[in-house]
Design an enzyme around this catalytic site. Sequence first.
Site, PDB file in Angstrom:
ATOM      1  N   TYR A  94       0.799  -1.243   0.000  1.00 53.85           N
ATOM      2  CA  TYR A  94       0.000   0.000   0.000  1.00 53.85           C
ATOM      3  C   TYR A  94       0.830   1.292   0.000  1.00 53.85           C
ATOM      4  O   TYR A  94       0.447   2.263  -0.661  1.00 53.85           O
ATOM      5  CB  TYR A  94      -1.006  -0.022   1.165  1.00 53.85           C
ATOM      6  CG  TYR A  94      -2.255  -0.809   0.788  1.00 53.85           C
ATOM      7  CD1 TYR A  94      -3.364  -0.169   0.264  1.00 53.85           C
ATOM      8  CD2 TYR A  94      -2.286  -2.193   0.912  1.00 53.85           C
ATOM      9  CE1 TYR A  94      -4.495  -0.885  -0.118  1.00 53.85           C
ATOM     10  CE2 TYR A  94      -3.411  -2.924   0.541  1.00 53.85           C
ATOM     11  CZ  TYR A  94      -4.513  -2.265   0.027  1.00 53.85           C
ATOM     12  OH  TYR A  94      -5.627  -2.974  -0.357  1.00 53.85           O
ATOM     13  N   GLU A 140      -9.317  -7.252   3.659  1.00 54.64           N
ATOM     14  CA  GLU A 140      -8.492  -8.277   3.010  1.00 54.64           C
ATOM     15  C   GLU A 140      -7.904  -9.236   4.048  1.00 54.64           C
ATOM     16  O   GLU A 140      -7.834 -10.447   3.821  1.00 54.64           O
ATOM     17  CB  GLU A 140      -7.385  -7.609   2.163  1.00 54.64           C
ATOM     18  CG  GLU A 140      -7.957  -6.966   0.893  1.00 54.64           C
ATOM     19  CD  GLU A 140      -7.096  -5.862   0.297  1.00 54.64           C
ATOM     20  OE1 GLU A 140      -5.882  -5.808   0.580  1.00 54.64           O
ATOM     21  OE2 GLU A 140      -7.647  -5.037  -0.467  1.00 54.64           O
TER      22      GLU A 140
HETATM   23  C1  HEM Z   1      -6.672   2.608  -1.523  1.00 53.16           C
HETATM   24  C2  HEM Z   1      -5.933   1.900  -2.380  1.00 53.16           C
HETATM   25  C3  HEM Z   1      -6.449   1.160  -3.596  1.00 53.16           C
HETATM   26  C4  HEM Z   1      -7.596   1.340  -4.330  1.00 53.16           C
HETATM   27  C5  HEM Z   1      -8.712   2.375  -4.136  1.00 53.16           C
HETATM   28  C6  HEM Z   1      -7.596   0.357  -5.378  1.00 53.16           C
HETATM   29  C7  HEM Z   1      -8.586   0.209  -6.345  1.00 53.16           C
HETATM   30  C8  HEM Z   1      -8.671  -0.834  -7.231  1.00 53.16           C
HETATM   31  C9  HEM Z   1      -9.757  -1.045  -8.166  1.00 53.16           C
HETATM   32  C10 HEM Z   1     -10.946  -0.118  -8.346  1.00 53.16           C
HETATM   33  C11 HEM Z   1      -9.513  -2.183  -8.824  1.00 53.16           C
HETATM   34  C12 HEM Z   1     -10.373  -2.822  -9.933  1.00 53.16           C
HETATM   35  C13 HEM Z   1     -11.374  -3.744  -9.310  1.00 53.16           C
HETATM   36  C14 HEM Z   1     -12.264  -4.375 -10.351  1.00 53.16           C
HETATM   37  O1  HEM Z   1     -11.791  -5.134 -11.167  1.00 53.16           O
HETATM   38  O2  HEM Z   1     -13.435  -4.098 -10.351  1.00 53.16           O
HETATM   39  C15 HEM Z   1      -8.258  -2.726  -8.322  1.00 53.16           C
HETATM   40  C16 HEM Z   1      -7.665  -3.871  -8.764  1.00 53.16           C
HETATM   41  C17 HEM Z   1      -6.334  -4.159  -8.535  1.00 53.16           C
HETATM   42  N1  HEM Z   1      -5.492  -3.508  -7.667  1.00 53.16           N
HETATM   43 FE1  HEM Z   1      -5.992  -2.015  -6.412  1.00 53.16          FE
HETATM   44  N2  HEM Z   1      -6.461  -0.405  -5.261  1.00 53.16           N
HETATM   45  C18 HEM Z   1      -5.727   0.059  -4.205  1.00 53.16           C
HETATM   46  C19 HEM Z   1      -4.515  -0.422  -3.770  1.00 53.16           C
HETATM   47  C20 HEM Z   1      -3.750  -1.311  -4.475  1.00 53.16           C
HETATM   48  C21 HEM Z   1      -2.379  -1.677  -4.165  1.00 53.16           C
HETATM   49  C22 HEM Z   1      -1.582  -1.131  -2.985  1.00 53.16           C
HETATM   50  C23 HEM Z   1      -1.972  -2.565  -5.116  1.00 53.16           C
HETATM   51  C24 HEM Z   1      -0.603  -3.194  -5.298  1.00 53.16           C
HETATM   52  C25 HEM Z   1       0.507  -2.472  -5.302  1.00 53.16           C
HETATM   53  C26 HEM Z   1      -3.093  -2.807  -5.998  1.00 53.16           C
HETATM   54  C27 HEM Z   1      -3.120  -3.714  -7.045  1.00 53.16           C
HETATM   55  C28 HEM Z   1      -4.258  -4.080  -7.747  1.00 53.16           C
HETATM   56  C29 HEM Z   1      -4.299  -5.169  -8.725  1.00 53.16           C
HETATM   57  C30 HEM Z   1      -3.114  -6.048  -9.148  1.00 53.16           C
HETATM   58  C31 HEM Z   1      -5.608  -5.215  -9.211  1.00 53.16           C
HETATM   59  C32 HEM Z   1      -6.173  -6.159 -10.280  1.00 53.16           C
HETATM   60  C33 HEM Z   1      -5.793  -5.529 -11.586  1.00 53.16           C
HETATM   61  C34 HEM Z   1      -6.469  -6.067 -12.805  1.00 53.16           C
HETATM   62  O3  HEM Z   1      -7.533  -6.671 -12.794  1.00 53.16           O
HETATM   63  O4  HEM Z   1      -5.857  -5.781 -13.820  1.00 53.16           O
HETATM   64  N3  HEM Z   1      -4.147  -2.028  -5.581  1.00 53.16           N
HETATM   65  N4  HEM Z   1      -7.779  -1.878  -7.341  1.00 53.16           N
END
Ligand code: HEM
Length: 404
Positions: free
Chosen positions: A98, A140
Amino acid sequence: MPTPLSETTILLVKASAPALAIHGTAITKAMYARLFQDAHIKELFNHSNQGEGGSQVHALAAAILAYAQNIDNLAPVVPVVERIAHKHIGYHILPEHYPFVATALLAAIEEVLGDAATPDLINAWGEAYWFLADLLKEREADIRKNLEAQVGGWNGWRPFVIAEKRPESSVITTFILKPADGGHVVRQKPGQYLTFRFTTPDGSQVKRNYSISCSPNDDHYRISVKREATGAGGSRFLHDIAQVGDAVEATPPAGDFFLPEEPVRPVILLSAGVGLTPMVSMVEAIGADYPDVQAHYVHAALNSSTHAMDRHVRSIAKDHGRISVATFYSEPAVTDAAGLTHDYDGFISVDWLKLNTPFTTGDFYLCGPKPFLKSLVTGLWMAGVEPERIHFEFFGPADELLAA
Ligand code: HEM
Ligand SMILES: Cc1cc2nc3c(=O)[nH]c(=O)nc-3n(C[C@H](O)[C@H](O)[C@H](O)COP(=O)(O)OP(=O)(O)OC[C@H]3O[C@@H](n4cnc5c(N)ncnc54)[C@H](O)[C@@H]3O)c2cc1C
């Protein structure tokens, strides 16, 4: 629950919502450019959804915008947090990841907003980011703990062996996967997906989600995959390269789209194309565990050549007695005939559903391509189906579907 946000932060973040609506995508693009300078962080992602026009960029932008707009009343954000938390479980995102996003996001806001990004605004966004991040990390941690505690449970990447591979239609092939360690699998909730990590012949890693298409059991998972002719490789790897005996890696079942444990209302399952996979899992589960549940499964395919698992589903429906099946073909082949190979020509419509399903009392579950979901989710809602009776899965980042 994280420490509540300060009044000043709420006011500043809410005031920045119009600027985010204009610059949201530019900010998330700038954020990813910074984030992906770290190879270790970059490899956590599914790169099919990144880049120019990548839907993940829009998904994150939509999430941040929705958050800024609702920061004084976060109730509408709760289901979004649930969906994101499950996505993060699939990609094995951990608390230590994060801070990387925090640093990249705040720097990107400064870069794109320029002088408008005052130190007070950046501080407010820092506080707001960590509030949301803490909510996600807490949820999580709960999901991970629960998965680990179950029979067959695990966390992170686990090797599986392809025990069986068989074609279901001209475009869809099924794979049976068993743990390479010989242990049990954790029982998914019918409708949930697995996240896979494949190593392709050129040595690159591909990560993709596939819904589990069988009912929950201790022994194996089944996935059914459509071959995308021009994709970067997930489906072509499975169709063209992977063989029985080969290993793939997967994280535990995740996803907020599933059949409840004891469905109390009639169930109406609507799918199109390969969107049938979570539905077949639900039909199998209803067939095995819920003799009293009334269910309607309505599926749309191009024609009999692409249509998968029809006989399987009909045989479960016949044995169960309270499941009805209807199929629509939008491009029937010359050998297809309504009433013989399928039930109706054309598309599933809200008017048809009103006449043929428990429209005013049932729970709707939908999965399929974006136009199918847009037309039916909107159509159901416009026809008076309450949002809590409409559940849908989309085979990609939820971007504008989620925002809507
Ligand atoms: C407050 C922090 C965060 C928010 C608001 C956020 C938001 C999101 C959202 C909206 C999605 C797409 C969900 C969907 O498919 O409907 C997602 C997917 C993902 N997030 Fe985050 N995220 C956060 C933090 C992080 C962090 C820290 C990481 C890793 C460094 C990360 C890695 C990923 C990955 C790998 C996916 C799936 C990507 C994909 O389907 O291509 N996220 N996140
Ligand atoms: C929760 C979930 C569950 C899923 N369940 C299933 C399932 O049960 N069965 C199933 O078959 N699939 C499922 N999917 C979809 C799956 O994860 C993959 O997206 C799919 O297999 C395509 O992957 P790919 O690597 O073959 O193609 P990708 O490389 O991801 O390409 C997909 C499509 O996008 C196009 N494309 C790729 N890159 C670009 C670009 N730069 N510009 C324009 N177009 C581009 C390609 O032409 C192709 O048509 C699911 C997805 C999710 C999110």
